[in-house]
Design a protein around this motif. Sequence first.
Motif, mmCIF file in Angstrom:
data_model
loop_
_atom_site.group_PDB
_atom_site.id
_atom_site.type_symbol
_atom_site.label_atom_id
_atom_site.label_comp_id
_atom_site.label_asym_id
_atom_site.label_seq_id
_atom_site.Cartn_x
_atom_site.Cartn_y
_atom_site.Cartn_z
ATOM 1 N N GLU A 44 7.459 10.869 -5.442
ATOM 2 C CA GLU A 44 6.854 9.571 -5.187
ATOM 3 C C GLU A 44 7.022 9.169 -3.728
ATOM 4 N N GLU A 45 6.316 8.138 -3.314
ATOM 5 C CA GLU A 45 6.395 7.639 -1.941
ATOM 6 C C GLU A 45 7.749 6.963 -1.701
ATOM 7 N N PRO A 46 8.216 6.930 -0.456
ATOM 8 C CA PRO A 46 9.539 6.334 -0.186
ATOM 9 C C PRO A 46 9.584 4.822 -0.373
ATOM 10 N N VAL A 47 8.459 4.132 -0.189
ATOM 11 C CA VAL A 47 8.443 2.679 -0.376
ATOM 12 C C VAL A 47 8.273 2.378 -1.859
ATOM 13 N N SER A 48 8.923 1.340 -2.342
ATOM 14 C CA SER A 48 8.823 1.010 -3.760
ATOM 15 C C SER A 48 7.562 0.195 -4.054
ATOM 16 N N ALA A 49 7.258 0.065 -5.340
ATOM 17 C CA ALA A 49 5.949 -0.422 -5.766
ATOM 18 C C ALA A 49 5.638 -1.849 -5.329
ATOM 19 N N VAL A 50 6.585 -2.768 -5.484
ATOM 20 C CA VAL A 50 6.271 -4.178 -5.227
ATOM 21 C C VAL A 50 5.954 -4.447 -3.759
ATOM 22 N N PRO A 51 6.791 -4.030 -2.797
ATOM 23 C CA PRO A 51 6.404 -4.249 -1.401
ATOM 24 C C PRO A 51 5.132 -3.498 -1.025
ATOM 25 N N TRP A 52 4.932 -2.313 -1.596
ATOM 26 C CA TRP A 52 3.680 -1.592 -1.322
ATOM 27 C C TRP A 52 2.479 -2.375 -1.825
ATOM 28 N N LEU A 53 2.567 -2.931 -3.024
ATOM 29 C CA LEU A 53 1.448 -3.698 -3.585
ATOM 30 C C LEU A 53 1.146 -4.911 -2.724
ATOM 31 N N ILE A 54 2.181 -5.624 -2.313
ATOM 32 C CA ILE A 54 1.966 -6.812 -1.474
ATOM 33 C C ILE A 54 1.289 -6.425 -0.162
#
Length: 330
Positions: free
Chosen positions: A112-122
């Motif tokens: 998976e990508e290093p950034v997590s889902a919530v900050p990526w979505l924002i």
Amino acid sequence: MKKRVILDVDTGSDDAVAIMYAILSGEFDVKGIMVSFGNQALGYTLLNTLKIRELLKSEVKIYKGAAGPLVADLMPGFKENTKVISLEGGRDGREIAIHEKIFELPDPRKREEPVSAVPWLIKTLTEAEEPVTLIPVGPLTNLALALKAEPRIGEKIEEIVCMGGGVFVNNITPCAEINFYNDPEAAKIVLHSELPIRLITLDATHNSWFGYEEVEKMKKIGNPAADFAAYLLKNRIDAANALGVRQVKKSALHDVLAVAAVSHPEVITRMEAQDCDIDVGTGYARGGLFVDRRPSAEKGRLVQIAYEADKEMLCGLLLEALGKYPGEGL
């Protein structure tokens, strides 16, 4: 123009087939896939999502999201207040599960990508030039966290097409569907967001479920994606009957209907705009979706609730998508 979408999954058997449809159908520009806990713990749902991407030979990016609900873990004992069924069991020393913990597929070569889902979505929605459709088919924890952290992302959400809840049909408890039960507070936040929402309920998915005939149709396609989809559907039917949670030899691919409803809204044959709410108490009805059908019901905050769907159309769309597997073999 392809529909710009973001999936939010808890992969699971029906999530896996939904991802297949989203990627293989050619109908979507999939901006990314977020993964949360749900059908299994996050470690399993994430690994299964990565394995499905590998199976599909896809480059779509995957983001690890919530490992647990917003507040439910802070309230010990509430599950004792209702009748929760298990989707797992055993017979003759063999594990039986509607959602297997780990898919029997090759290990993924990419993580998976290093950034997590919530900050990526924002970030993704904040920077989006055009609105994006969100398709959450697991607990709504990731989306609820994002809406609380940055409410302005709602301006970039075209609509939310969510698989969750049941009006007359429920599964994990007498009152609740499993996605909403796994994080009722998150479901309440999303349904009260006043964003455009189409709710694909168990009423609609059980109105369009599949049997062994559809398993054989998938097998006849003869590629790795179709073969694995057939295996997952057959296992769902077999496991549900072995565990005593189904009285007919059929199973709904719930999440596939939600994705198909984005590309082909006409697959939903009965939809009603209704005021609704989620029970977030600690009693028998926790996680239940309740619709106000009284003439005096509030008319301002309405959710489009799906009750019926076209099973033959859904099957045709899925089979067509599975037939577009890129190349032969893994």
